[in-house]
Design a protein around this motif. Structure first.
Motif, short mmCIF file in Angstrom:
data_model
loop_
_atom_site.label_atom_id
_atom_site.label_comp_id
_atom_site.label_asym_id
_atom_site.label_seq_id
_atom_site.Cartn_x
_atom_site.Cartn_y
_atom_site.Cartn_z
N GLY A 1 12.16 6.88 7.05
CA GLY A 1 13.30 6.11 6.59
C GLY A 1 13.25 5.82 5.10
N LEU A 2 12.04 5.50 4.61
CA LEU A 2 11.87 5.21 3.19
C LEU A 2 12.12 6.43 2.30
CD1 LEU A 2 8.67 2.95 3.16
CD2 LEU A 2 10.96 2.29 2.41
N THR A 3 11.77 7.60 2.78
CA THR A 3 11.95 8.81 1.97
C THR A 3 13.31 9.45 2.18
OG1 THR A 3 10.88 10.16 3.68
CG2 THR A 3 9.48 9.29 1.95
N ASN A 4 13.73 9.56 3.43
CA ASN A 4 14.95 10.29 3.73
C ASN A 4 16.20 9.48 3.39
OD1 ASN A 4 16.04 12.76 4.77
ND2 ASN A 4 16.74 11.63 6.56
N MET B 1 2.34 9.22 -1.07
CA MET B 1 3.64 8.82 -0.54
C MET B 1 4.76 9.09 -1.54
SD MET B 1 5.31 7.69 1.96
CE MET B 1 6.96 7.03 2.24
N TRP B 2 4.50 8.83 -2.82
CA TRP B 2 5.50 9.11 -3.84
C TRP B 2 5.75 10.62 -3.97
CZ3 TRP B 2 9.12 6.30 -5.86
CH2 TRP B 2 9.00 4.91 -5.85
N ALA B 3 4.72 11.40 -3.69
CA ALA B 3 4.92 12.85 -3.70
C ALA B 3 5.94 13.26 -2.65
CB ALA B 3 3.58 13.56 -3.44
N VAL B 4 5.86 12.64 -1.47
CA VAL B 4 6.83 12.93 -0.42
C VAL B 4 8.23 12.45 -0.82
CG1 VAL B 4 7.42 12.56 2.01
CG2 VAL B 4 5.03 12.80 1.34
N ILE B 5 8.29 11.27 -1.42
CA ILE B 5 9.59 10.72 -1.84
C ILE B 5 10.26 11.64 -2.86
CG2 ILE B 5 10.71 8.82 -3.08
CD1 ILE B 5 8.60 6.94 -1.85
N VAL B 6 9.51 12.03 -3.89
CA VAL B 6 10.08 12.89 -4.92
C VAL B 6 10.44 14.26 -4.35
CG1 VAL B 6 9.60 14.05 -7.12
CG2 VAL B 6 8.92 11.67 -6.79
N ALA C 1 0.83 -1.21 0.00
CA ALA C 1 0.00 0.00 0.00
C ALA C 1 0.87 1.26 0.00
CB ALA C 1 -0.93 0.00 1.21
N ILE C 2 1.97 1.21 0.73
CA ILE C 2 2.87 2.37 0.79
C ILE C 2 3.46 2.66 -0.59
CG2 ILE C 2 5.11 3.16 1.65
CD1 ILE C 2 4.43 1.79 4.32
N PHE C 3 3.97 1.62 -1.24
CA PHE C 3 4.67 1.82 -2.51
C PHE C 3 3.72 2.06 -3.68
CE2 PHE C 3 8.25 -0.30 -0.28
CZ PHE C 3 9.21 0.69 -0.49
N ALA D 1 21.02 22.21 -9.54
CA ALA D 1 20.30 22.16 -8.26
C ALA D 1 18.92 22.81 -8.39
CB ALA D 1 21.11 22.87 -7.17
N SER D 2 18.82 23.90 -9.14
CA SER D 2 17.55 24.59 -9.32
C SER D 2 16.55 23.72 -10.06
CB SER D 2 17.77 25.90 -10.08
OG SER D 2 18.61 26.77 -9.35
N CYS D 3 17.02 23.00 -11.08
CA CYS D 3 16.13 22.11 -11.84
C CYS D 3 15.59 20.99 -10.94
CB CYS D 3 16.88 21.52 -13.03
SG CYS D 3 17.27 22.71 -14.34
N CYS D 4 16.43 20.48 -10.07
CA CYS D 4 15.98 19.44 -9.13
C CYS D 4 14.93 19.98 -8.18
CB CYS D 4 17.18 18.88 -8.35
SG CYS D 4 18.33 17.93 -9.35
N TYR D 5 15.15 21.18 -7.67
CA TYR D 5 14.19 21.81 -6.78
C TYR D 5 12.82 21.95 -7.46
CZ TYR D 5 16.93 23.53 -2.73
OH TYR D 5 17.65 23.65 -1.57
N VAL D 6 12.80 22.54 -8.64
CA VAL D 6 11.53 22.89 -9.30
C VAL D 6 10.77 21.64 -9.74
CG1 VAL D 6 10.50 24.04 -11.30
CG2 VAL D 6 12.35 25.15 -10.02
N SER D 7 11.46 20.67 -10.34
CA SER D 7 10.77 19.48 -10.83
C SER D 7 10.14 18.68 -9.70
CB SER D 7 11.74 18.59 -11.62
OG SER D 7 12.85 18.22 -10.83
N SER D 8 10.83 18.59 -8.56
CA SER D 8 10.26 17.88 -7.42
C SER D 8 9.07 18.63 -6.83
CB SER D 8 11.32 17.66 -6.34
OG SER D 8 11.76 18.88 -5.79
N ALA D 9 9.13 19.96 -6.85
CA ALA D 9 8.02 20.77 -6.34
C ALA D 9 6.76 20.58 -7.18
CB ALA D 9 8.40 22.24 -6.31
N ILE D 10 6.91 20.50 -8.48
CA ILE D 10 5.76 20.30 -9.37
C ILE D 10 5.10 18.95 -9.09
CG2 ILE D 10 5.07 19.95 -11.78
CD1 ILE D 10 7.28 21.99 -12.54
N PHE D 11 5.90 17.91 -8.95
CA PHE D 11 5.35 16.59 -8.67
C PHE D 11 4.61 16.58 -7.34
CE2 PHE D 11 5.29 12.18 -7.39
CZ PHE D 11 5.13 11.48 -8.59
N TYR D 12 5.18 17.24 -6.34
CA TYR D 12 4.55 17.28 -5.02
C TYR D 12 3.20 18.00 -5.07
CZ TYR D 12 3.99 17.85 0.01
OH TYR D 12 3.50 17.80 1.29
#
Length: 410
Positions: free
Chosen positions: A338-341, A216-221, A209-211, A375-386
Motif C-alpha cells: 500500500g505504501l509503495t503502490n 524500502m525506498w528502493a522499492v518505492i522509487v 523503521a520502514i521510512f 517515460a524512458s527517463c523515469c524508467y531508467v532513473s528508478s532502475a539505477i536507484f533500485y
C-alpha cells in the motif's frame, strides 16, 4: 476491468469501429483525462487497505472490492450514454478506490501463504495474472468492439467475470492456512513453520523503521518509475498506434510478455536475478520507447516489434521490486504494498495528463516522441536507484520491534 477502457475508448469515440449503427459513439476531447481518472481513486486507500487486511484479514475486503468493481464496470455503458465523459470518470474513480484494496490484500495473503523458499516464485506467479489479464482483455475488447455487438458488451463480459470470481472466492478463499477448511495438516504446518506464523498475533507496524529503510525506498522509487512508464504504455499506446501508425496492435501485444513471465517464474527465486529482472524490465521498455518515437510512420512491422519488446519485457518487474516487499518483511507485506503502490500511482495520474497537455494533436509524431522520452527517463532513473539500494534480506523490523527494544533494555 482495469484495462478494457484503454481499448474501448477508441471505439467509444470512433463511429467507424463497428458496422452496427446502433452502437453509440461520442465526441470527447478529454480521453486522456478519462483514462487518468482511474488512478484518482486508486492512490487513496492503499495504505489503509494494507493495514486493514493485516488486522482483520483480506478475504472480505477482496470480496467487496471485486463486487463493487464488477457492478460499476457493467454500469459504465449506461453512465457514458447519460452522463458523458464526466460520468465515466466518476465510474473510474470508484473502480480505482476499491481496486486500491486488491494489491495490498494480495500481498497480505502472500505474506501468510507463501513459504520462504518459494516466496518469489509464488509471488511472481500470482502477479503474472495481472499481465495475463492484460493479454486477454485488450484483444478481446478490440474484437468485441469491432463486432456487431459493439464496445458496451465488453464491459458486460468483464463485469460478469468479476462477479463469477467473487462467488468462487467466497467458497474457496481464506485469510491464512489456519483458517482454510480443506488444507492438510502437513501443508499447514510447513507453511506456518516456514513463516514463523504459528500464532495469530498482529505485529505493530514499525513506521519509523520502514521510512528510514533504504531497501524500502528502493522499492518505492522503483514503483515510481514503473508506474509512469507503464501507465504511458497501458493507457496511451493503443491511441498512438491508432492515430500515428494506423495499425491494429491489440492481438500481438501479449505474446512475448507471456513467454517472459513463464521463464522468469522459474528463475526469480534468486535475489541477483531479481535485480537483473528489474533492470531488464525497466531499461528494456525505456530503450524500446525511445526508438519507437523515431520509427517512420510507414514502418508498422518494426513498430509492432518494438511495442512487443516494450510491453512484453516490462513483465520482468514482477520478478523485481513488485515482489520485493515480501522478501523484506512478510509480516507487513500488505502495508508495504500500500505504501509503495498507492503514492507511486500519483504518477499514473500525471502521465496521461501530461499526454493530454503535450499531445495537443494526436496525429503529430514529434509530440508523442516527447512523451516516450519522458517515460524512458523515469524508467531508467528508478532502475539505477533500485540497483544501488535494493536488498533481498528480511529486515530486522519484520518482527516486533517493541519486543526487541525491551529485550535490549534489559
Amino acid at each position: 476491468m482495469r484495462v478494457n477502457l484503454s481499448v474501448a475508448i477508441v471505439a467509444m469515440t470512433d463511429k467507424n469501429t463497428t458496422s452496427n449503427p446502433d452502437i453509440p459513439t461520442y465526441d470527447w476531447d478529454d480521453k486522456s483525462v478519462v483514462l487518468s481518472s482511474f488512478f484518482w481513486g486508486y492512490v487513496v486507500l492503499q495504505v489503509f487497505a494494507g493495514q486493514f487486511g493485516k488486522m482483520y484479514g483480506p478475504r472480505w475486503f477482496l470480496v467487496a472490492a471485486m463486487l463493487i468493481n464488477a457492478v460499476v464496470c457493467m454500469l459504465t455503458p449506461l453512465v457514458a450514454d447519460n452522463l458523458g465523459s464526466k460520468g465515466v470518470m466518476g465510474c473510474r474513480v470508484i473502480q480505482g478506490l476499491f481496486q486500491g484494496f486488491i494489491f495490498p490484500s494480495i500481498h497480505n495473503l502472500l505474506g501468510k501463504w507463501a513459504p520462504t523458499p518459494e516466496r518469489s516464485r509464488i509471488g511472481t506467479f500470482v502477479y503474472s495474472g495481472s499481465s495475463f489479464g492484460t493479454i486477454v482483455t485488450m484483444p478481446i475488447t478490440g474484437l468485441i468492439s469491432a463486432s456487431w455487438a459493439g464496445w458496451p458488451v465488453s464491459f458486460y463480459v468483464f463485469g460478469s467475470l468479476g462477479l463469477l470470481w467473487v462467488v468462487l472466492w467466497i467458497f474457496l478463499g481464506s485469510d491464512s492456512p489456519a483458517d482454510h477448511k480443506s488444507i492438510s495438516e502437513e501443508e499447514r504446518n510447513y507453511i506456518e513453520v516456514s513463516l514463523g506464523q504459528q500464532d495469530k498475533k498482529v505485529i505493530p507496524t514499525p513506521w519509523k523503521a520502514i521510512f528510514t529503510s533504504l531497501p524500502m525506498w528502493a522499492v518505492i522509487v522503483g514503483n515510481f518509475g514503473q508506474n509512469w512508464g507503464y501507465s504511458t504504455l497501458l493507457t496511451e499506446i493503443p491511441n498512438y498506434m491508432n492515430k500515428i501508425m494506423n495499425f491494429d496492435m491489440k492481438s500481438v501485444r501479449g505474446v512475448v510478455r507471456k513467454i517472459f513471465n513463464t521463464i522468469g517464474n522459474l528463475l526469480c527465486s534468486l535475489f541477483v536475478f531479481t535485480l537483473i529482472c528489474n533492470v531488464v524490465g525497466t531499461c528494456g521498455p525505456a530503450v524500446a520507447l525511445i526508438v519507437l518515437g523515431f520509427v517512420p510512420a510507414d514502418q508498422t512491422t518494426l513498430s509492432v516489434i518494438l511495442l512487443i519488446i516494450a510491453v512484453g519485457i516490462n513483465a520482468a518487474v514482477f520478478c523485481g521490486f513488485q515482489v520485493n516487499h515480501i522478501d523484506l518483511a512478510p509480516n507487513h507485506a500488505g502495508t508495504l504494498m500500500g505504501l509503495t503502490n498507492g503514492p507511486s500511482n500519483i504518477f499514473s495520474i500525471i502521465a496521461p495528463l501530461v499526454v493530454q497537455v503535450v499531445v495537443y494533436d494526436e496525429t503529430e509524431k514529434p509530440l508523442w516522441r516527447i512523451i516516450f522520452i519522458i517515460a524512458s527517463c523515469c524508467y531508467v532513473s528508478s532502475a539505477i536507484f533500485y540497483i544501488i539500494f535494493a536488498s533481498g534480506e528480511i529486515q530486522y523490523w519484520n518482527d516486533d520491534c517493541s519486543n526487541n527494544n525491551n529485550e535490549s533494555d534489559e
